[in-house]
Design a protein around this motif. Structure first.
Motif, short mmCIF file in Angstrom:
data_model
loop_
_atom_site.label_atom_id
_atom_site.label_comp_id
_atom_site.label_asym_id
_atom_site.label_seq_id
_atom_site.Cartn_x
_atom_site.Cartn_y
_atom_site.Cartn_z
N ALA A 287 47.07 23.13 59.30
CA ALA A 287 48.14 23.65 59.45
C ALA A 287 49.25 23.23 58.06
N GLU A 288 49.22 22.22 57.55
CA GLU A 288 50.04 21.69 56.68
C GLU A 288 49.25 22.52 55.48
N THR A 289 48.22 22.72 55.35
CA THR A 289 48.04 22.39 53.78
C THR A 289 47.36 24.29 53.62
N ILE A 290 47.12 25.18 54.49
CA ILE A 290 46.64 25.74 54.83
C ILE A 290 47.33 27.00 54.62
N GLY A 291 47.01 27.98 53.49
CA GLY A 291 47.57 28.75 52.56
C GLY A 291 47.65 28.81 51.30
N LYS A 292 47.58 27.12 51.05
CA LYS A 292 47.69 26.44 50.05
C LYS A 292 46.79 27.53 48.13
N SER A 293 45.45 28.39 48.86
CA SER A 293 45.09 28.72 47.58
C SER A 293 45.50 29.74 47.24
N PHE A 294 46.26 30.71 48.91
CA PHE A 294 46.36 32.53 49.17
C PHE A 294 46.06 33.16 47.60
N VAL A 295 47.22 31.83 46.92
CA VAL A 295 47.60 33.30 45.08
C VAL A 295 46.34 33.17 44.19
N PRO A 296 45.21 31.56 43.89
CA PRO A 296 44.36 31.92 43.85
C PRO A 296 43.48 32.81 43.50
N ILE A 297 43.43 32.97 44.84
CA ILE A 297 42.41 33.70 45.51
C ILE A 297 42.50 35.14 45.32
N CYS A 298 43.88 35.69 46.02
CA CYS A 298 44.33 36.42 45.54
C CYS A 298 44.00 37.14 43.86
N VAL A 299 44.38 36.36 43.14
CA VAL A 299 44.04 36.57 41.59
C VAL A 299 42.41 36.56 41.47
N MET A 300 42.30 35.73 41.64
CA MET A 300 40.28 36.39 41.60
C MET A 300 39.84 37.55 42.06
N MET A 301 40.04 37.87 43.45
CA MET A 301 40.13 38.75 44.10
C MET A 301 40.06 40.19 43.14
N LEU A 302 41.32 39.94 41.96
CA LEU A 302 42.37 41.36 41.57
C LEU A 302 40.73 41.24 40.12
N VAL A 303 40.49 40.11 39.77
CA VAL A 303 39.61 40.14 38.69
C VAL A 303 38.50 40.43 38.91
N VAL A 304 38.02 40.19 40.94
CA VAL A 304 36.68 40.98 41.11
C VAL A 304 36.24 42.08 41.11
N VAL A 305 37.34 42.28 41.75
CA VAL A 305 37.65 44.49 41.78
C VAL A 305 37.63 44.67 40.39
N GLY A 306 38.47 44.84 39.45
CA GLY A 306 38.65 44.60 38.16
C GLY A 306 37.28 44.56 37.52
N LEU A 307 36.63 44.18 37.69
CA LEU A 307 34.94 43.97 36.81
C LEU A 307 34.20 44.99 38.00
N MET A 308 34.51 44.74 38.63
CA MET A 308 33.76 46.11 40.10
C MET A 308 34.17 47.65 39.55
N GLY A 309 35.17 48.10 39.29
CA GLY A 309 35.26 48.70 38.49
C GLY A 309 35.29 49.08 37.00
N THR A 310 35.27 47.97 36.27
CA THR A 310 34.76 48.09 34.63
C THR A 310 33.24 48.87 34.87
N GLY A 311 32.97 47.82 35.86
CA GLY A 311 31.13 47.79 36.16
C GLY A 311 30.44 49.29 36.01
N ARG A 312 30.55 49.26 36.85
CA ARG A 312 30.57 50.71 37.49
C ARG A 312 31.34 52.25 36.77
N HIS A 313 32.37 51.78 36.09
CA HIS A 313 32.47 53.20 34.86
C HIS A 313 31.21 52.97 33.78
N LEU A 314 30.92 51.49 33.05
CA LEU A 314 29.95 50.75 32.25
C LEU A 314 28.86 52.35 32.77
#
Lengths: 358, 496
Positions: A287-314
Motif C-alpha cells: 500500500a505504501e509504494t503502490i502507484g510509485k511508477s504510475f507516471v513512468p508507466i503512462c509516459v511509456m504507454m504514450l510512447v508505445v501508442v505514439g510508435l504504434m500510430g507512427t508504424g501504422r502510418h508508415l
C-alpha cells in the motif's frame, strides 16, 4: 476480372501541406482511439464486475463507479473522431471513400448502432438503482452495450484495412467479404486487448485521485482498487506480446519495403517490455509504494501508442504510395484531356458562331 | 465514375442524407443552439432571485437536452458526413478541399462545445452546493456553452451557403471568398432566432412535464419562457424575409429564368404563407400559455412545434431548390460531374472514363424479350450492362430504378404503357434540361444515350431492385478500350 483499379483523384489542391494533414490525422486519431479504449474497456469491465456483483455487492458498486466514467469518455471519443475523419477524407480520398462505398450498408449502420449503444449506456447508468429488482435485465443491457461497442470498431477496422488494398476492391462484395481480408482479425484482437489495458490504467488514475470518502463508498481499499487497475493493464498487455507480432506478421506484402515499419514496431515492443515489467512490479507493491511508477508507466504507454500510430502510418504509406502515383498520373492525364476537349468545344462554338454571322 | 456506386434503390440516396440531416438540424437548433442560452438564462434568473425552483427546472431541461444532443444529436452530425460521402463523394471531397480549415475550426469549437456540455451538466449539482461564487462560475460556463453552440452553427452555415451559391469563389478560388458568399449572413440571421423560438416552444412543452398543474411556479415559468419565445418570433419573419429576398440573385445564375421564376414564386408564396401561419400560431399559443396557463394542454404546444418543423423543412428545401441542377453551384452538377468535364465526356463518353462497372444480378437479367438466339441474348445483355453503367454513373445520385423518385415512375407518367423504345427515351433525355431546368444536361455521348435508352426499355419489364456496390461489389474496368461505348456490331443490333 481481378484488375487493379486506378481511379482519378479530386482535381482540387490539398488545403494544407501533406505533413500537416498527416500530423492532424495521426495525433488526433491516437487521442480518439485512447478514449475509444476507455469507452469499450469501461463497458466490458462494468459488465464483468456486475456479474461478480451478483455474489458480492461491493463489486456491483465498483461496476457503477466504472459505468459512471463511460458517459464522459464516450462523448469525448466520438467528438475526437471527427478531426481524424476529416483528415483521412482529405489525404486518402480515393482509398477511404472506395472502402466506405464497398461496405456501405454496414458503414452507415455505424450511426444507428452507436446511437443505440449510447442510449442504452445512459439507460444502464441512470436507471441503475431503479433497476435493482430487474438485475438480469440490467446486466443484459450491459451485455448488449458491450457487444455493440465491440462490433462497431470492427466495421471501422474493416474499412481502414480494405482501403489499403486496391487489388481487392474488385473482388469484395459487401462487409463480410471485406472482413475476411488478411490482417483484420489480428488487428482487431490487438485493439480489443488494448481496451481493458488502457481502462486499467485509467482506473489507476481514477482511484488515485478520488477522496477517501468516495473510495470508502466502493467497499474496497484504495490499494486493492489500484492493484485491480494494474492487473487489468498488465495481463492484456502481456497477451499483446503474442497478438502484436501476429498482427505484424500477417500484414499483407507491399511493393515498398517496410523496414522502417518493422523498426518502429520493434522499438515499441522494447518499450512495452519495460512498461509491462513496471506494471507487474506495481501489482506486487504494498500500500505504501503502490502507484510509485504510475507516471513512468503512462509516459511509456504514450510512447508505445505514439510508435504504434507512427508504424501504422508508415505501413499505410508503403501500401498505397505506388498506387497513389498511378492515381496522380491518371488524374493529370484526365485534366489534360478535359482542357483539350474544352478548347476543342470552344473552337467549334466560335466556328459555328462565325458561320452564323456570315 | 471513380468511386464504386453506393445505391439504395428503394429509399433513394437523397432521402438517406435528408433523413439524417433533418433530424440533426432539429436537435441542433432546438436543443442546442436555441436551448443552451435559455437554460443559462434560467439558471442566472434563479440565482438572481434566489429561487431554487428555477434552478431545478433548468437542470431538468438541460438533462433532457444532454441525453439527446450527446447521442442522436452528435451522431447524426457525423451521420451527415457518412451519408454524403457514400452518396456523393465527389461533392463532399471537393468541399473538404476548399473548406478543410473551416471544418477543422468548427471541429475544435465542437470539441469545446461537447466538453462544455459535459462540464455544465455533470458539475451542476456539485458547484451549486459549493456556494454563490461557484454558482456564478457555473452560470458563466452555461453562457460559454451557448456561445460555442452558436459558433458551430455559424461556421457550418457558411459551407451550406457556399453550396448554394459559391459567389466569387469560381473566379477567385480562395477560402474566404467561399465563406463570404451572398447567402451567408441572411441565412445565419434566419437560423438564429428560429433556433431560439424552437427552444422556447420545446422548453414550454417540457415545463408542463416538470411542474405540477396547481403549482404557481408553472405559470411563472411558462410566462417567462413565453416572453423569450415572443421576443424572438418576429425576428424569424424579418430575417426570413431578408433571406428569401436574397435568394433570387443567387438563383438566377443557376436556373433558366422563366420556369425558374415560376417555381420560385411558388416557393416564395408558400414560404410566406407558412411563415405567417407559424408565427401567428406561436403568438396565439404563447399568449394563451401566458394568460391561461392552467388550461393549457400539452398537445397545444405540439401545434406551434409542428408548424416550426413545417417551416424549417420548407426553408431547408430552398437549398435543394436553389442549387439544382448543381450540387455545388456552377461547379459541379447534382450527378457529381464537374461542369468542366462535360465537353470531354460528351465527346468521348462517360464509360470511357469510368473506373468501375456495376454487375447485373441474375434477377436484373430476367425479362428479356422472348425468342432471342444465344448471340442476340448475349449482345442484349451487354447493351443492358453498359446502359446500366450509364444509369448508375449519371442518374442514381438522385433517382432510383423503381423506388422513391424513380426513373421508371417519371417515364410511366410521361409515356404510359407504350413501349419505352430507346428512340423515345433517349430523345427526351437528350434535351430534358431545357424543359426541366432542375436537371443537369446528359453528360454522355450519343451512343451512351442509346445504351441508356435500351436499359430503360429493359426496366419497363424488369422490376428487380438495382443493387449498389455495397452488396454486389464492382467490376474493375480492364482497359478503357474494352469498355469504350463505341458499339460493337452485335451491341448495335441489340439496341435496335
Amino acid at each position: 476480372m481481378n484488375a487493379i483499379p486506378v481511379p482519378r483523384d479530386i482535381p482540387l489542391p490539398m488545403p494544407a501541406p501533406e505533413p500537416i494533414l498527416i500530423g492532424v490525422l495521426v495525433i488526433f486519431f491516437l487521442m480518439h482511439i485512447v478514449f475509444v479504449n476507455f469507452m469499450v474497456g469501461g463497458a466490458l469491465l462494468t459488465f464483468w464486475y456486475q456479474l461478480r456483483g451478483l455474489k458480492e455487492k461491493r463489486f456491483d458498486d465498483l461496476a457503477y463507479e466504472i459505468a459512471s466514467t463511460i458517459t464522459a469518455n464516450k462523448s469525448i471519443a466520438v467528438v475526437l473522431g471527427v478531426g481524424p475523419l476529416l483528415a483521412i477524407n482529405t489525404i486518402y480520398t480515393v482509398y477511404f471513400y472506395t472502402a466506405n462505398a464497398l461496405t456501405g450498408a454496414f458503414w452507415i449502420s455505424i450511426i444507428p448502432l452507436v446511437i443505440t449503444a449510447f442510449v442504452l449506456t445512459y439507460v444502464h447508468k441512470y436507471l441503475w438503482h431503479q433497476m435493482e429488482r430487474m438485475k438480469w435485465l440490467h446486466i443484459g443491457l450491459a451485455a448488449v452495450v458491450s457487444l455493440l461497442f465491440l462490433f462497431i470498431p470492427l466495421i471501422f477496422l474493416t474499412n481502414i484495412n480494405l482501403m489499403l488494398f486496391p487489388e481487392k476492391w474488385g473482388t469484395v462484395q459487401g462487409f463480410f467479404s471485406a472482413l475476411m481480408l488478411p490482417n483484420v482479425f489480428a488487428r482487431y484482437a490487438h485493439f480489443v486487448l488494448a481496451c481493458p489495458a488502457m481502462t486499467g490504467l485509467f482506473l489507476v488514475w481514477l482511484f488515485r485521485r478520488k477522496d477517501d470518502a468516495e473510495i470508502a463508498a466502493t467497499g474496497f481499499e484504495r490499494t486493492e482498487l489500484i492493484r485491480k487497475g494494474y492487473q487489468w493493464a498488465f495481463w492484456p498487455t502481456a497477451a499483446q506480446f503474442v497478438i502484436g507480432p501476429i498482427a505484424l506478421l500477417t500484414l499483407p506484402e507491399t511493393q515498398e519495403p517496410i523496414h522502417s515499419v518493422i523498426a518502429v514496431f520493434g522499438v515499441a515492443i522494447l518499450v512495452s517490455l519495460g512498461m509491462a515489467h513496471l506494471m507487474f512490479t506495481e501489482t506486487r507493491r504494498p500500500a505504501e509504494t503502490i502507484g510509485k511508477s504510475f507516471v513512468p508507466i503512462c509516459v511509456m504507454m504514450l510512447v508505445v501508442v505514439g510508435l504504434m500510430g507512427t508504424g501504422r502510418h508508415l505501413y499505410r504509406e508503403a501500401a498505397v504510395t505506388p498506387h497513389r502515383e498511378l492515381v496522380r498520373a491518371k488524374t493529370a492525364d484526365y485534366m489534360r484531356k478535359v482542357d483539350e476537349a474544352n478548347r476543342q468545344a470552344a473552337t467549334a462554338a466560335e466556328g459555328s458562331a462565325e458561320g452564323v454571322s456570315q | 465514375m471513380d468511386f464504386p456506386v453506393f445505391h439504395l434503390d428503394f429509399l433513394g440516396n437523397r432521402y438517406l442524407i435528408a433523413g439524417i440531416a433533418i433530424l440533426h438540424v432539429l436537435i441542433n437548433h432546438g436543443l442546442a443552439v436555441g436551448m443552451m442560452p435559455l437554460i443559462a438564462a434560467m439558471e442566472w434568473y434563479g440565482h438572481k432571485k434566489q429561487d431554487p425552483r428555477w434552478d431545478k427546472l433548468a437542470y431538468k431541461i438541460l438533462f433532457v437536452c444532454f441525453l439527446i444532443t450527446t447521442t442522436v444529436g452528435a451522431l447524426t452530425g457525423v451521420g451527415i458526413w457518412f451519408s454524403v460521402s457514400l452518396v456523393n463523394p465527389y461533392s463532399i471531397a471537393s468541399l473538404i478541399r476548399v473548406f478543410f480549415w473551416a471544418w477543422f475550426t468548427e471541429w475544435l469549437v465542437f470539441v469545446t462545445e461537447v466538453c462544455l456540455i459535459l462540464a455544465y451538466t455533470l458539475t451542476w449539482k456539485k458547484w451549486t452546493a459549493q456556494g454563490p461564487e461557484s454558482k456564478k462560475r457555473h452560470i458563466r460556463l452555461g453562457f460559454a456553452l451557448a456561445f460555442a453552440s452558436w459558433v458551430t452553427m455559424a461556421i457550418i452555415v457558411a459551407i451550406l451557403g457556399f453550396m448554394m451559391d459559391p459567389g466569387n469563389w469560381l473566379t477567385v478560388n480562395s477560402f474566404w471568398t467561399g465563406v463570404m458568399n451572398p447567402l451567408y449572413i441572411p441565412q445565419l440571421a434566419f437560423r438564429t432566432p428560429l433556433a431560439a423560438t424552437m427552444a422556447g416552444i420545446i422548453a414550454m412543452f417540457l415545463i408542463l412535464f416538470f411542474t405540477k398543474k396547481q403549482d404557481q411556479f408553472r405559470n411563472d415559468a411558462l410566462r417567462a419562457v413565453g416572453l423569450w419565445t415572443l421576443a424572438f418570433a418576429p425576428f424569424v419573419l424579418v430575417a426570413g424575409w431578408w433571406y428569401y429576398t436574397s435568394v433570387p440573385d443567387a438563383m438566377k445564375d443557376n436556373l433558366g429564368v422563366s420556369l425558374g421564376t415560376l417555381e420560385f414564386v411558388d416557393w416564395q408564396t408558400k414560404f410566406l404563407q407558412i411563415a405567417v401561419i407559424t408565427v401567428v400560431t406561436i403568438l396565439l399559443v404563447v399568449q394563451f400559455a401566458i394568460s391561461r396557463p392552467k388550461l393549457l394542454p400539452k398537445v397545444a404546444l405540439v401545434v406551434p412545434f409542428v408548424a416550426i418543423l413545417w417551416m424549417t423543412g420548407h426553408f431547408e428545401r430552398v437549398r435543394e431548390f436553389i442549387r439544382k441542377p448543381y450540387v455545388i453551384g456552377q461547379y459541379m452538377y447534382a450527378n457529381g460531374l464537374r461542369v468542366e468535364d462535360y465537353a470531354l465526356l460528351q465527346r468521348d463518353g462517360v464509360l470511357t472514363y469510368a473506373t468501375y462497372s456495376n454487375p447485373l444480378t441474375e434477377a436484373e437479367k430476367a425479362e428479356l424479350p422472348n425468342g432471342l438466339s444465344e448471340p442476340e441474348r448475349t449482345a442484349r445483355l451487354e447493351a443492358i450492362q453498359k446502359g446500366k453503367d450509364v444509369f448508375m454513373n449519371t442518374c442514381t445520385r438522385c433517382h432510383t430504378g423503381h423506388g422513391v423518385n424513380s426513373i421508371t415512375g417519371h417515364l410511366q407518367r410521361m409515356f404510359g404503357d407504350q413501349p419505352w423504345t430507346p428512340e423515345l427515351t433517349a430523345g427526351y433525355i437528350e434535351s430534358m434540361h431545357y424543359a426541366q431546368p432542375y436537371m443537369p444536361p446528359f453528360p454522355g455521348n450519343k451512343a451512351e444515350l442509346q445504351l441508356l435508352g435500351t436499359y430503360l426499355q429493359h426496366l419497363q419489364q424488369n422490376k428487380a431492385p438495382i443493387p449498389g456496390a455495397q452488396s454486389v461489389g464492382v467490376i474493375v474496368s480492364g482497359a478503357a478500350a474494352a469498355r469504350s461505348p463505341e458499339m460493337t456490331n452485335q451491341t448495335e443490333a441489340a439496341v435496335q
